[in-house]
Design an enzyme around this catalytic site. Structure first.
Site, PDB file in Angstrom:
ATOM      1  N   HIS A   1      28.757   2.020 -14.124  1.00 20.92           N
ATOM      2  CA  HIS A   1      27.691   1.437 -14.950  1.00 20.92           C
ATOM      3  C   HIS A   1      27.865   1.793 -16.428  1.00 20.92           C
ATOM      4  CE1 HIS A   1      23.422   0.925 -16.304  1.00 20.92           C
ATOM      5  NE2 HIS A   1      23.515  -0.105 -15.498  1.00 20.92           N
TER       6      HIS A   1
ATOM      7  N   ASP B   1      26.242   8.595  -9.139  1.00 23.21           N
ATOM      8  CA  ASP B   1      25.038   7.844  -9.511  1.00 23.21           C
ATOM      9  C   ASP B   1      24.593   7.067  -8.277  1.00 23.21           C
ATOM     10  OD1 ASP B   1      23.219   5.894 -10.307  1.00 23.21           O
ATOM     11  OD2 ASP B   1      24.098   5.685 -12.310  1.00 23.21           O
TER      12      ASP B   1
HETATM   13  C1  LIG Z   1      24.186   2.459 -11.435  1.00 22.15           C
HETATM   14  C2  LIG Z   1      23.070   2.440 -12.419  1.00 22.15           C
HETATM   15  N1  LIG Z   1      22.789   3.545 -13.113  1.00 22.15           N
HETATM   16  C3  LIG Z   1      21.795   3.564 -14.013  1.00 22.15           C
HETATM   17  C4  LIG Z   1      21.014   2.459 -14.245  1.00 22.15           C
HETATM   18  C5  LIG Z   1      19.933   2.523 -15.275  1.00 22.15           C
HETATM   19  O1  LIG Z   1      18.726   2.852 -14.682  1.00 22.15           O
HETATM   20  P1  LIG Z   1      17.339   2.517 -15.399  1.00 22.15           P
HETATM   21  O2  LIG Z   1      17.106   1.076 -15.167  1.00 22.15           O
HETATM   22  O3  LIG Z   1      16.362   3.408 -14.716  1.00 22.15           O
HETATM   23  O4  LIG Z   1      17.504   2.826 -16.838  1.00 22.15           O
HETATM   24  C6  LIG Z   1      21.249   1.282 -13.510  1.00 22.15           C
HETATM   25  C7  LIG Z   1      20.404   0.084 -13.650  1.00 22.15           C
HETATM   26  O5  LIG Z   1      20.148  -0.509 -14.608  1.00 22.15           O
HETATM   27  C8  LIG Z   1      22.310   1.267 -12.598  1.00 22.15           C
HETATM   28  O6  LIG Z   1      22.595   0.153 -11.940  1.00 22.15           O
END
Ligand SMILES: Cc1ncc(COP(=O)(O)O)c(C=O)c1O
Length: 401
Positions: free
Chosen positions: A140, A213
């Protein structure tokens, strides 16, 4: 008005438009967990990460209301000042239990967590040297951002390829700088699962710290919804997907928690999450372990869709979860398929580069507990029409959601 720079930004936007890559915000009005209203039309929402429909769950709403009334709608300060309301400790204990880790720390959002935690963990002034960070190349954007913020070079391995990771680890095996491996468990735009057992084994063998993650697995996959991060040393995840609200967490050792409280800028310099959000998180954490029937329903819908889509000749990549991409190739093709689905009452978003690699633009579908088998079957009928060249160019029909 931004003197000088304005025309450059405008030219950049025009360049994006020429390549069908310009993005825009769409105003939506959620009706319930299944339906969204856009410009007066109702659509089945296939673009939500609210996999367990918890954002409309009575218990989350009630606890959010209760905690707002008791504690106010804001926390008033960062956690290190006076924002660390006594609600955090109980939530962090629940997260640590769900993740099977000694401790956990709540953060403001998933993006902020990755951006700030990785920058703190890879800090060369603390580690004594630039660490060796081995990262899946399709991680991500927030993970890449965190690496960039730390000023480290990522050693990127091919997506989901444990053999390539082994090769990179071997090349660096005599380098005794601290080593980290960084991956998502379920990849957000692909719906596939990293080879985590193999990666955890490599982490042990090469004395690397494994950071996972677990954003798209927590709550919806794994035993009791605990996610897929069992082999990780450090787990990062969010409350904004299957847990239905907002915010993020990191789980690991007590030292990790203490270090981040002292070194993680995203925690130190940001206002603590508001009490109503904490209420929703707390209620979701109570519900998650008992939602097996919902998890099974979602998995069955996704499997039914994949089988039907394959029979029609569509490519769903290596999806094995509730996230199913329909890979179209060119950005225009993905936009067209998205339009076609919208014409039939299904809301799905085209995902284009740079979010996904060039040539793999797609429509990303996400199945949730609010969908039914008949939603999936009707979606497949529309996709059967769209797959036929004669019909694909016909005007889209309007169906109610
Ligand atoms: C793998 C991953 N990590 C982090 C995030 C970010 O999370 P948040 O939407 O809580 O900022 C996302 C989604 O947007 C994601 O898909």
């Amino acid at each position: 008005m931004m003197p000088g720079s304005e025309s450059r930004y405008q030219a950049f936007l025009e360049g994006l438009a020429r390549e069908s890559l310009r993005r825009k915000l769409t105003e939506v009005s959620p009706v319930d967990a299944r339906t969204i209203r856009v410009e007066g039309h109702d659509y089945v929402n296939l673009a939500s990460n609210d996999y367990l429909a918890l954002r409309f769950h009575r218990e989350l709403i009630e606890r959010a209301r209760e905690w707002a009334e008791r504690y106010g709608v804001g926390s008033g300060a960062s956690r290190l000042v006076t924002g660390n309301v006594d609600l955090f400790a109980r939530i962090e204990a629940k997260v640590a239990k769900l993740k099977g880790k000694p401790s956990a720390l709540v953060m403001a959002s998933g993006f902020q967590a990755n951006a700030a935690i990785l920058a703190a963990l890879f800090d060369r002034t603390v580690l004594g040297a630039e660490p060796l960070v081995f990262a899946d190349r399709l991680n991500h954007a927030s993970m890449h951002f965190g690496c960039k913020a730390a000023g480290i070079r990522e050693h990127r391995y091919r997506h989901g390829d444990a053999a390539h990771l082994t090769e990179l680890l071997n090349q660096n095996q005599h380098d005794n700088r601290p080593k980290f491996i960084l991956t998502e468990s379920v990849f957000s735009m692909h719906g596939d699962v990293a080879p985590l057992t193999e990666i955890a084994r490599l982490a042990r063998a090469y004395d690397a710290c494994l950071i996972v993650d677990d954003a798209h697995a927590t709550g919806i996959l794994g035993e009791g919804g605990r996610g897929l991060s069992d082999g990780a040393d450090i787990v990062i995840g969010t409350f904004s997907k299957a847990l239905g609200s907002f915010g993020a967490y990191v789980a690991g050792s007590a030292t990790l928690r203490d270090y981040l409280i002292n070194r993680c800028s995203g925690l130190i310099y940001s206002t603590a999450l508001p009490p109503p959000v904490l209420g929703a998180i707390d209620a979701a954490l109570d519900l998650i372990p008992s939602m097996d029937a919902d998890r099974i329903h979602v998995a069955r819908l996704a499997a039914r869709f994949r089988a039907g889509a394959h029979a029609l000749g569509y490519d769903t990549g290596a999806s094995a979860t509730q996230i199913v991409p329909v890979i179209a190739g060119a950005p225009e093709a993905a936009l067209q398929l998205g339009e076609r689905l919208r014409g039939a009452g299904f809301w799905a978003t085209a995902i284009r580069p740079p979010t996904v690699p060039k040539g793999t633009a797609r429509v990303r579908l996400a199945f949730t507990v609010a969908h039914s088998e008949s939603d999936v079957d009707r979606l497949l009928e529309v996709m059967a029409d769209a797959a036929s060249p004669a019909l694909a160019t016909a005007p889209a029909r309007a169906h109610p959601a």
